[in-house]
Design a protein around this motif. Structure first.
Motif, short mmCIF file in Angstrom:
data_model
loop_
_atom_site.label_atom_id
_atom_site.label_comp_id
_atom_site.label_asym_id
_atom_site.label_seq_id
_atom_site.Cartn_x
_atom_site.Cartn_y
_atom_site.Cartn_z
N ILE A 83 1.15 -1.50 0.20
CA ILE A 83 0.02 0.06 0.20
C ILE A 83 0.63 0.82 -0.28
CG2 ILE A 83 -0.14 -0.08 2.40
CD1 ILE A 83 -3.38 0.73 -0.63
N ALA A 84 2.42 1.21 0.70
CA ALA A 84 3.14 2.34 0.61
C ALA A 84 3.32 2.80 -0.29
CB ALA A 84 4.34 1.89 1.94
N TYR A 137 -16.15 0.03 1.25
CA TYR A 137 -15.37 0.65 -0.08
C TYR A 137 -14.52 1.32 -0.56
CZ TYR A 137 -19.30 -2.75 -1.13
OH TYR A 137 -20.07 -3.55 -1.01
N GLN A 138 -13.50 1.61 0.70
CA GLN A 138 -11.85 2.72 0.60
C GLN A 138 -11.38 1.89 0.57
OE1 GLN A 138 -9.80 4.43 2.57
NE2 GLN A 138 -11.37 4.90 4.99
N PRO A 139 -9.80 2.31 -0.13
CA PRO A 139 -9.04 0.94 0.06
C PRO A 139 -8.50 1.15 1.09
CG PRO A 139 -8.64 3.87 -1.78
CD PRO A 139 -9.75 3.46 -0.80
N GLY A 160 -7.73 -9.74 2.14
CA GLY A 160 -6.10 -9.72 1.88
C GLY A 160 -6.05 -9.39 0.16
N LEU A 161 -7.12 -10.40 -0.03
CA LEU A 161 -7.54 -9.82 -1.72
C LEU A 161 -7.89 -8.71 -2.43
CD1 LEU A 161 -7.17 -11.55 -4.39
CD2 LEU A 161 -9.67 -12.10 -4.18
N LEU A 162 -8.69 -7.87 -1.60
CA LEU A 162 -9.37 -6.12 -1.84
C LEU A 162 -7.58 -5.64 -1.86
CD1 LEU A 162 -12.47 -6.61 0.21
CD2 LEU A 162 -11.63 -6.19 -2.70
N SER A 167 -3.86 -2.50 -3.70
CA SER A 167 -2.80 -1.73 -4.63
C SER A 167 -1.96 -1.81 -5.70
CB SER A 167 -2.27 -2.57 -3.27
OG SER A 167 -2.07 -2.27 -1.58
N VAL A 168 -2.42 -2.49 -6.36
CA VAL A 168 -2.07 -2.46 -7.83
C VAL A 168 -2.76 -1.72 -8.45
CG1 VAL A 168 -1.80 -4.86 -10.27
CG2 VAL A 168 -1.08 -5.70 -7.69
N GLY A 169 -3.56 -1.72 -8.41
CA GLY A 169 -4.52 -0.80 -9.33
C GLY A 169 -4.28 0.60 -9.16
#
Length: 189
Positions: A83-84, A137-139, A160-162, A167-169
């Motif tokens: 996330i960082a 629904y926020q990151p 974990g999947l979210l 993070s990738v998106g």
């Protein structure tokens, strides 16, 4: 909150580089164009991880206890790094889009507030409907739920999947945006 605070400094640093002319000098040198932005990202990621070590040390000093295994600690470090990395790329783009250093200091500010509007301090079930919907629904909510699950042994579910997807998106879209902004004509600034 620590990740977002470091990201704010990254946006300021990038904006300073863009407005003070050092980037114009770098453009004339035979260095990789990607190295300037990548340097900011790597430096900020190191700074974030050091700040997180301090936060965890303080938490342990004031009484936080965990039954997490070494593998769960490693996963928690990975979640924070993911996330960082994403938020830092976003802050690089925000620093590039800023016309002034002052505006660069304000653009990432909402990132600092997002953990307050998530499950970090209170369960989302206890929130009013509109706020609950936003919080769920926020990151940062899946990040906090994943970290909480890893360090306290509570259920992670699909958090974990979210977290990985957010993070990738965020990282991918922010990287593309930052690259586009960096490669534009300097006179367009």
């Amino acid at each position: 909150m620590t990740v977002a605070a470091v990201a704010q400094g990254t946006a300021i640093s990038v904006a300073m580089d863009m407005t003070e002319g050092i980037i114009s000098r770098f453009r004339t040198m035979s260095i990789s164009r990607a190295s300037v932005l990548t340097g900011h990202v790597v430096g900020s990621l190191i700074q974030t991880m050091i700040a997180m070590v301090i936060v965890v040390a303080v938490a342990l000093l004031i009484g936080f206890r965990t039954g997490a295994t070494p593998l769960e600690w490693l996963a928690a470090i990975g979640v924070i790094a993911m996330i960082a990395f994403a938020v830092i790329w976003l802050s690089v783009a925000l620093g590039l889009v800023s016309k002034t250093v002052e505006s660069a200091s304000n653009l990432p500010m909402p990132l600092t507030l997002l953990p307050f509007l998530g499950s970090g301090f209170v369960p989302t079930d206890s929130m009013p409907t509109g706020l609950r919907w936003f919080a769920e629904y926020q990151p940062f909510t899946p990040v906090m739920e994943t970290l909480r699950g890893l360090l306290t042994g509570s259920e992670i579910g699909n958090s974990g999947l979210l977290t990985a997807a957010w993070s990738v998106g965020i990282a991918f879209l922010s990287y593309l945006w930052a690259r586009k902004l960096y490669n534009r004509d300097p006179a367009a600034r």
